[in-house]
Design an enzyme around this catalytic site. Structure first.
Site, short mmCIF file in Angstrom:
data_model
loop_
_atom_site.label_atom_id
_atom_site.label_comp_id
_atom_site.label_asym_id
_atom_site.label_seq_id
_atom_site.Cartn_x
_atom_site.Cartn_y
_atom_site.Cartn_z
N GLU A 167 11.98 6.03 9.79
CA GLU A 167 12.48 5.59 8.48
C GLU A 167 11.55 5.90 7.31
O GLU A 167 11.19 5.02 6.53
CB GLU A 167 12.78 4.09 8.54
CG GLU A 167 13.76 3.75 9.65
CD GLU A 167 14.01 2.26 9.84
OE1 GLU A 167 13.35 1.45 9.16
OE2 GLU A 167 14.86 1.90 10.66
N GLU A 272 20.49 4.57 18.02
CA GLU A 272 20.63 3.11 17.88
C GLU A 272 22.09 2.77 17.59
O GLU A 272 22.41 2.07 16.63
CB GLU A 272 19.70 2.60 16.78
CG GLU A 272 18.24 2.96 17.03
CD GLU A 272 17.26 2.34 16.03
OE1 GLU A 272 17.64 1.41 15.31
OE2 GLU A 272 16.11 2.82 15.99
C1 GLA Z 1 15.69 -0.18 13.10
C2 GLA Z 1 14.56 0.16 14.02
C3 GLA Z 1 14.74 -0.48 15.34
C4 GLA Z 1 15.20 -1.88 15.22
C5 GLA Z 1 16.44 -1.96 14.45
C6 GLA Z 1 16.96 -3.36 14.51
O1 GLA Z 1 16.81 0.54 13.31
O2 GLA Z 1 14.38 1.52 14.23
O3 GLA Z 1 13.55 -0.47 16.01
O4 GLA Z 1 14.23 -2.68 14.59
O5 GLA Z 1 16.13 -1.51 13.17
O6 GLA Z 1 16.89 -3.90 15.81
#
Ligand code: GLA
Length: 386
Positions: A167, A272
């Protein structure tokens, strides 16, 4: 793509007929048609899940049953992030991460590491000195190198790939004003990849971010990955978190993310995946863990379960998503869900704490949902059309 368990069943049944097995062949030769997600998608990509300590610690037996049947890749939800693994200078908390890696090895699961360099879930002392003043570029690079060498080095040869930087981008594709960026400068990403590559030259290295269906942000991710590649450091892929909502972003935009990644010559992973079914209200469109939204009126409508109409909508959404992933299966190596069953999803607490979300393919009791059936049916259909 093929669904081996099903093919095997058909084959066994036919050969049974050919061999006249109705006249005495033991019934045990009939293999039940009961593949898991990882079997159905075996020839397309790995199917991953985010793991928590109740799972790799052995207490969540329902979760472990689902993991064994459906998943062949894993990412640690939290235990390898800088805060939990390196809480104090020189002090590492290895036990949970060791347990995570050992669990995967015992269960035949490909291990992913997450994450080495991030602005969030990172202790304040990473960025400030003992007097509370911002550290210098040199001090932060020395710490970054030490942290990466120590963590990657410990699991060398056991962690297949690392989310090296998480990020680093704003929504418009510019660099986020994180402490890493402000103090080290734009090359902090290249430095992180360089150190990770030095620490384990065989590990796959990824850049990971959310909202990559937003064209400006996606272009920023591609630019960033190219800058690492141009510096001579291998980038195994651009990882798109895919925290989606039930009706946005559009499938066309999601598709265009993978087209752009492909055109730039990179592979991708879906890292994710989940689908938020709850009303978001006017809060920010973000997966930033620091974000919090006010509770909205009627913002928690499915505490007693997800109604059929919403199950159908969720199933359609997942089917549409997996159709895109299958279309790009030659560059997508892994599709990882952010959680295993609905009860283990972070979306029960984000961006409004204490709600009941239904974001995944398995409900709180570990039962499959219509969304699961849709994703499995798509795999079957896709194998037939090839
Ligand atoms: C982001 C992070 C993850 C996690 C999510 C929420 O996407 O990359 O590691 O913290 O937020 O679970």
């Amino acid at each position: 793509m093929s669904t081996p368990a099903i093919r095997r069943h058909v084959f066994v049944a036919l050969s049974c007929v050919a061999a006249g097995c109705s006249q005495g062949t033991p019934a045990t030769v009939i293999v039940p048609v009961n593949p898991g997600l990882k079997d159905a998608y075996k020839d397309a990509f790995l199917i991953g899940t985010a793991l928590n300590p109740r799972q790799f610690g052995g207490t969540d037996t329902m979760g472990i049953r689902l993991i064994d049947k459906h998943f062949n890749a894993a990412t640690p939800e939290n235990v390898m992030k800088p805060q939990p693994i390196h809480p104090q200078p020189g002090q590492y908390n290895w036990a949970p991460a060791d347990a995570y890696v050992a669990f995967n090895e015992a269960h035949g699961i490909t291990t992913i590491g997450h994450t080495l360099v991030w602005h969030s879930q990172t202790p304040a002392w990473f960025f400030t000195d003992s007097a509370g003043k911002p550290k210098t570029r040199e001090a932060m690079l020395a710490l970054m190198k030490d942290h990466i060498y120590t963590v990657v080095g410990r699991y060398k040869g056991r962690v297949k790939g690392w989310d090296v930087v998480n990020e680093a981008l704003n929504e418009d594709g510019t660099m986020r004003q994180s402490p890493w960026f402000r103090t080290v400068g734009a090359d902090f990403v290249i430095k992180a990849f360089q150190y990770a590559h030095e620490a384990d030259p065989a590990a796959q290295l990824f850049y990971n971010d959310y909202n990559l269906a937003t064209p400006a942000k996606r272009d920023g991710a591609v630019r960033l990955a190219k800058s690492i590649r141009d510096a001579g450091i291998p980038v195994a892929g651009i990882n798109t978190q895919e925290h989606h909502k039930i009706d946005s972003p559009s499938i066309t935009l999601i598709d265009s993310t993978f087209i752009a990644i492909r055109n730039a010559g990179f592979h991708a992973n879906v890292t994710e995946l989940d689908v938020d079914v709850l009303p978001r209200g006017a809060g920010p469109n973000t997966a930033d863990v620091a974000a919090r939204a006010q509770a909205v009126a009627n913002g928690n409508p499915y505490t007693a379960g997800l109604p059929d109409s919403m199950q159908t909508k969720l199933a359609k959404r997942y089917e549409d998503l997996f159709r895109v992933y299958l279309k790009h299966a030659d560059i997508i190596d892994r599709v990882t869900f952010w959680g295993t069953d609905d009860g283990s999803s972070w979306l029960n607490g984000f961006p409004v704490p204490g709600r009941t979300n239904h974001a995944l393919l398995f409900d709180r009791k570990g039962n499959t949902k219509p969304a699961y059936d849709a994703v499995m049916a798509l795999a079957l259909k896709s194998s037939r059309s090839r």
